[in-house]
Design an enzyme around this catalytic site. Sequence first.
Site, PDB file in Angstrom:
ATOM      1  N   SER A 228      -2.383 -13.092   3.872  1.00 32.32           N
ATOM      2  CA  SER A 228      -2.913 -12.982   2.502  1.00 32.32           C
ATOM      3  C   SER A 228      -1.872 -13.427   1.468  1.00 32.32           C
ATOM      4  CB  SER A 228      -3.412 -11.571   2.200  1.00 32.32           C
ATOM      5  OG  SER A 228      -2.471 -10.615   2.557  1.00 32.32           O
TER       6      SER A 228
ATOM      7  N   LYS B  15       0.806  -1.220   0.000  1.00 32.50           N
ATOM      8  CA  LYS B  15       0.000   0.000   0.000  1.00 32.50           C
ATOM      9  C   LYS B  15       0.838   1.269   0.000  1.00 32.50           C
ATOM     10  CE  LYS B  15      -4.061  -1.987  -0.008  1.00 32.50           C
ATOM     11  NZ  LYS B  15      -4.973  -1.847  -1.161  1.00 32.50           N
TER      12      LYS B  15
END
Lengths: 314, 91
Positions: free
Chosen positions: A256, A42
């Site tokens: 993830s 991110k």
Amino acid sequence: MPARDISQAVGGTPLVGLPSMSPPGYSLYLKLEGHNPTGSVKDRVAAYLIAAAERSGKLHQGSRVLEPTSGNTGIALAAICAPKGYKLTCVLPENTSQERRVLLSLYGVDIVSSPAGEGSNGAVRVAREMAADDPDLYMPFQYGNPANPQAHYETTAPEILRDLPDVGALVAGLGTGGTLTGAGRRFKEHDPQIRIFAAEPEYGDLVYGLRNIDEGFVPPVLDTSVLDGRIKVDSLKALRATRDLATAEGIFAGVSTGAALAVALRVCDPRRLPEGTKIVVVSPDGGFKYLSTGAYAPGDVAGIAEGLSQTLWA
Amino acid sequence: MAIEVRIPTVLRKHTDGEGKVSGEGSTLAELFDDLGGRNQGLHQALVGSDGQLHRFINVYLNDEDVRFLGGIQTPLQDGDTVSILPAVAGG
């Protein structure tokens, strides 16, 4: 040459082979986005979101910024906003890991909680309500801002193509759709034969506690036309692959990453990908922010995964 | 030909609270017709008036999103598992 400041140190992450976990006839590679300044993919998105807003005149000294996030985007935005004097508020679902809240607090971020049962959709709903009531708040809105996929189109994908020009498939997690849409588009332009697969997290029932189906949310930035498949992965499969990655390859990653890796292992099948295919898996973050969830603790993995399934791990 | 179907919390008001139901059909469309006949309101929640899956519903056949298989006409086989989930985001 040194970076001028932390915002100039985003990207350039390692692409590493997974020789022990690659099935016979296939080569898996992992793009380690945890090597970014705040520890996740991110950082690329936050840098693009803020730069786009500054270019269009939406941000200036003293501006207030609001973003719904399950954590990583908030931390990445905080690292950019704090030194620039932008006051950041994040709307975070209650069921995110403790580490994310602590890090946001450290950066001076105001945290607003949204109900656990509404998952990330609830954070989006609450942030939209807050923004509607306060026209002076600027919401980058990663789910709908083209700067999000653009970051991956211009940085993530070119880095992979530079390191591995004959990549044959990409697997990444599906959250906002930014990585898959941006990198997927770039890859299809490079070679239309490259296959793009989405790994979608599947949580426990409590995370899908919407009151009705119309509270569902499909991120506007997600372009499903670049996808060749979308495969869901539950907490147990994701956790098993994450833990295997540590013991087989020495890589400590977030949950993830395991979900994307599980999908990559599934598509290593001659009916889907020709033998010899090189597959790049995006690892969105490292494992440190999940220690408090118990994901890496010793004990029965199925039991640990059961508890983890109520936490937003992607 | 029995297909196991997993129902999300938000749709269990149509299945007497059951999280798993069983149905029959050689395609997803036939399966949903079968289920809809026994569960009031379920078919309307899954399939729009255009005959396609509701925008905020994702349906998975053995973990694969059917929109990338054959959509509502995806063929089914005995022993398949169909899962229904509401569309949620992350990030």
